[in-house]
Design an enzyme around this catalytic site. Sequence first.
Site, PDB file in Angstrom:
ATOM      1  N   CYS A 182     -20.353   0.414  -2.304  1.00  0.00           N
ATOM      2  CA  CYS A 182     -21.333   0.105  -1.246  1.00  0.00           C
ATOM      3  C   CYS A 182     -21.011   0.917   0.014  1.00  0.00           C
ATOM      4  O   CYS A 182     -21.915   1.323   0.746  1.00  0.00           O
ATOM      5  CB  CYS A 182     -21.285  -1.368  -0.870  1.00  0.00           C
ATOM      6  SG  CYS A 182     -21.803  -2.528  -2.139  1.00  0.00           S
ATOM      7  N   CYS A 222     -26.676  -0.843  -4.601  1.00  0.00           N
ATOM      8  CA  CYS A 222     -25.404  -0.377  -5.189  1.00  0.00           C
ATOM      9  C   CYS A 222     -25.410  -0.585  -6.706  1.00  0.00           C
ATOM     10  O   CYS A 222     -25.598  -1.705  -7.195  1.00  0.00           O
ATOM     11  CB  CYS A 222     -24.231  -1.110  -4.562  1.00  0.00           C
ATOM     12  SG  CYS A 222     -22.652  -0.710  -5.337  1.00  0.00           S
ATOM     13  N   ASN A 243       7.618  14.558  -1.254  1.00  0.00           N
ATOM     14  CA  ASN A 243       7.181  13.160  -1.095  1.00  0.00           C
ATOM     15  C   ASN A 243       8.105  12.377  -0.155  1.00  0.00           C
ATOM     16  O   ASN A 243       7.703  11.374   0.428  1.00  0.00           O
ATOM     17  CB  ASN A 243       7.184  12.422  -2.443  1.00  0.00           C
ATOM     18  CG  ASN A 243       6.263  13.027  -3.485  1.00  0.00           C
ATOM     19  OD1 ASN A 243       6.558  12.983  -4.668  1.00  0.00           O
ATOM     20  ND2 ASN A 243       5.151  13.611  -3.061  1.00  0.00           N
ATOM     21  N   LEU A 244       9.369  12.837  -0.057  1.00  0.00           N
ATOM     22  CA  LEU A 244      10.395  12.000   0.579  1.00  0.00           C
ATOM     23  C   LEU A 244      10.190  11.849   2.081  1.00  0.00           C
ATOM     24  O   LEU A 244      10.741  10.941   2.696  1.00  0.00           O
ATOM     25  CB  LEU A 244      11.793  12.567   0.285  1.00  0.00           C
ATOM     26  CG  LEU A 244      12.180  12.625  -1.199  1.00  0.00           C
ATOM     27  CD1 LEU A 244      13.612  13.130  -1.347  1.00  0.00           C
ATOM     28  CD2 LEU A 244      12.046  11.272  -1.880  1.00  0.00           C
ATOM     29  N   GLN A 245       9.376  12.711   2.696  1.00  0.00           N
ATOM     30  CA  GLN A 245       9.072  12.623   4.140  1.00  0.00           C
ATOM     31  C   GLN A 245       8.391  11.305   4.489  1.00  0.00           C
ATOM     32  O   GLN A 245       8.465  10.848   5.615  1.00  0.00           O
ATOM     33  CB  GLN A 245       8.209  13.856   4.501  1.00  0.00           C
ATOM     34  CG  GLN A 245       7.396  13.766   5.783  1.00  0.00           C
ATOM     35  CD  GLN A 245       5.910  13.621   5.496  1.00  0.00           C
ATOM     36  OE1 GLN A 245       5.503  13.232   4.395  1.00  0.00           O
ATOM     37  NE2 GLN A 245       5.083  13.941   6.483  1.00  0.00           N
ATOM     38  N   ASN A 284      -7.049   9.561  -4.819  1.00  0.00           N
ATOM     39  CA  ASN A 284      -8.192  10.355  -5.270  1.00  0.00           C
ATOM     40  C   ASN A 284      -9.386   9.455  -5.544  1.00  0.00           C
ATOM     41  O   ASN A 284      -9.244   8.280  -5.874  1.00  0.00           O
ATOM     42  CB  ASN A 284      -7.814  11.172  -6.517  1.00  0.00           C
ATOM     43  CG  ASN A 284      -7.518  10.283  -7.698  1.00  0.00           C
ATOM     44  OD1 ASN A 284      -8.422   9.908  -8.443  1.00  0.00           O
ATOM     45  ND2 ASN A 284      -6.269   9.899  -7.875  1.00  0.00           N
ATOM     46  N   CYS A 319      -3.044  15.030   0.422  1.00  0.00           N
ATOM     47  CA  CYS A 319      -1.913  15.265   1.318  1.00  0.00           C
ATOM     48  C   CYS A 319      -1.270  16.616   1.051  1.00  0.00           C
ATOM     49  O   CYS A 319      -0.740  17.266   1.951  1.00  0.00           O
ATOM     50  CB  CYS A 319      -0.867  14.171   1.141  1.00  0.00           C
ATOM     51  SG  CYS A 319      -1.461  12.531   1.557  1.00  0.00           S
ATOM     52  N   ASP A 372       1.886   4.621 -11.841  1.00  0.00           N
ATOM     53  CA  ASP A 372       1.819   5.969 -11.257  1.00  0.00           C
ATOM     54  C   ASP A 372       2.297   6.963 -12.301  1.00  0.00           C
ATOM     55  O   ASP A 372       3.362   6.769 -12.899  1.00  0.00           O
ATOM     56  CB  ASP A 372       2.675   6.059  -9.979  1.00  0.00           C
ATOM     57  CG  ASP A 372       2.253   7.230  -9.098  1.00  0.00           C
ATOM     58  OD1 ASP A 372       2.099   8.362  -9.625  1.00  0.00           O
ATOM     59  OD2 ASP A 372       2.061   7.028  -7.887  1.00  0.00           O
TER      60      ASP A 372
HETATM   61 ZN   LIG Z   1     -21.300  -2.269  -4.369  1.00  0.00          ZN
END
Ligand SMILES: [Zn+2]
Length: 266
Positions: free
Chosen positions: A173, A243, A67-69, A128, A186, A59
């Site tokens: 797919c 796909c 964020n802490l919520q 994302n 968020c 990350d």
């Molecule tokens: Zn696929």
Amino acid sequence: MDDHDLLRYSRHILLNEFGTEAQQILLDSHALVVGAGGLGAPALMYLASAGLGHITVADGDLVDLTNLQRQIIHRNDAVGVNKAVSAQRAMLAINPGIRVDAMPERLDAAALDRLIGTADVVLDCSDNFVTRHAVNRACAVRRVPLVSGAAIRFDGQITSFDFRLPDSPCYHCLFQDQPDAEEERCAIMGVFAPLVGIIGAMQASEAIRLLAGIGTPLTGRLLMLDARTMAWESVRFKRDPACTVCSAAKNGAAATHLKERHHANA
Ligand SMILES: [Zn+2]
């Protein structure tokens, strides 16, 4: 496992479906968790407590007061600390017997491919579409099972893709790349705190069951939760023959196989 491990994991070992064999598989496994936010927080804590022997957490963000919520792996004193580093600290406090690698960065395609090649299971706990599709592509090529979760407002969803199986569908797919798709974050939309806990804990459950071969994973099934009413919906899906990611992964795997055979013959 020594006596200490047998005690620590005794409530798993007592389960008929588990025993020492499945626990040993977990201890010998490597999980990559992309994102140490709302979904990653419970997923990482359960993987650590359950004895996933090697966990890599990636990350690039710093812990923020907002964020802490819901991101319960991060404590008040971690504000301003990188999320992967903060998560690593919390996981080793829960279980010092495991290995945790913290990657304080947003992984690009090359880094994802390299890391996923060493993982036994991947948990997509990102927020994302760009990351989701990049993780999916690398897992499909490397044939590493992927557990995908998402949560926004009161809506959550989770599914698994077991790329070890020859006809596994992939994330693409289900959800095509939409470069102009509205990113629902968020930060703008808000998110119900326990919802990320529910979905993130389920991602850990999926990862453990996929590794240890326990029960029936959510492969080919998308579960959707409306946390306003706690109504679950289950939708079945198959590989999309059109796909592009699946066909590229198949061709890529074939090319690698040919190259390896060529090297073997040379
Ligand atoms: Zn696929």
